[in-house]
Scaffold this active site. Sequence first.
Site, short mmCIF file in Angstrom:
data_model
loop_
_atom_site.label_atom_id
_atom_site.label_comp_id
_atom_site.label_asym_id
_atom_site.label_seq_id
_atom_site.Cartn_x
_atom_site.Cartn_y
_atom_site.Cartn_z
N CYS A 168 0.66 -1.30 -0.12
CA CYS A 168 0.22 -0.02 0.26
C CYS A 168 1.14 1.07 -0.17
O CYS A 168 1.91 1.24 -0.44
CB CYS A 168 -0.72 -0.33 1.49
SG CYS A 168 -0.29 0.34 3.10
N ARG B 75 -3.18 -0.62 5.56
CA ARG B 75 -3.75 -1.67 4.35
C ARG B 75 -2.89 -2.89 4.27
O ARG B 75 -3.94 -3.77 5.08
CB ARG B 75 -4.63 -1.09 2.87
CG ARG B 75 -5.43 0.02 3.63
CD ARG B 75 -5.71 0.78 1.68
NE ARG B 75 -4.45 1.79 2.32
CZ ARG B 75 -4.41 2.75 0.51
NH1 ARG B 75 -5.31 2.84 -0.56
NH2 ARG B 75 -3.38 3.11 0.55
N ASP C 190 -12.55 -21.49 -8.81
CA ASP C 190 -12.94 -21.79 -7.88
C ASP C 190 -14.57 -22.59 -8.19
O ASP C 190 -15.04 -23.80 -7.73
CB ASP C 190 -13.28 -21.37 -6.27
CG ASP C 190 -12.13 -21.65 -5.84
OD1 ASP C 190 -10.81 -22.25 -6.25
OD2 ASP C 190 -12.21 -20.58 -4.40
#
Length: 208
Positions: free
Chosen positions: A17, A23, A128
């Site tokens: 970041c 973050r 997925d």
Amino acid sequence: MESPSPAPEHVRILTVCTGNICRSPVAERLLQAGLDQVLPGGFVVASAGTRAMVGDPMQPPSADIVRTFGGNPQEFAARQLTGKILRGVDLVLTMTSGHRGEVLQLDASLLKRTFTIREFARMLDVLDERDPAPQGPAGDPLAANTAFWRGLPARAAAVRHLSLPADSSENDIIDPYRRGPETYRQMEDELAPAIVSILRHARLNAPS
């Protein structure tokens, strides 16, 4: 007598970041905690900032988020992103598209291994959905895991067209620095689902 083969390397992930105090430390510590449960010793997650507040601990609201999700915020010190830090990294996860550009200015060879964290998570969600019950890589767990993750950026990029957001701003995590609690909550709301998606993909594809 043959010399023993070198020990397989762990997967190296770097989160990036700006100041490396809000973050990317949250992403670092929560990914590390979750990946340690998937394969202890299989991953090393670190972080850095493009304009880091070098030596500073993570901001208290970020530390609270890390604790809430079962990570450890202690003994953290912000550090400046450099070409040396990027050397040998398998995957770079940035908090915004702008950070991605700054990473690539330092090391253009990372083009195919650098994503915003939300973008990467969406790609893994697509993977997925396509294969909800994959068989994890076989063989020596550490070596198989490292080989899998080093091939993952290419597999993720191949489904990028299926994971584009309605608005490009959805690739970014808001910067809460010097802002109120509601902005930290927004950061958490944007970052936590991405981390969950990455950890789910890791669990689904853990070495068998």
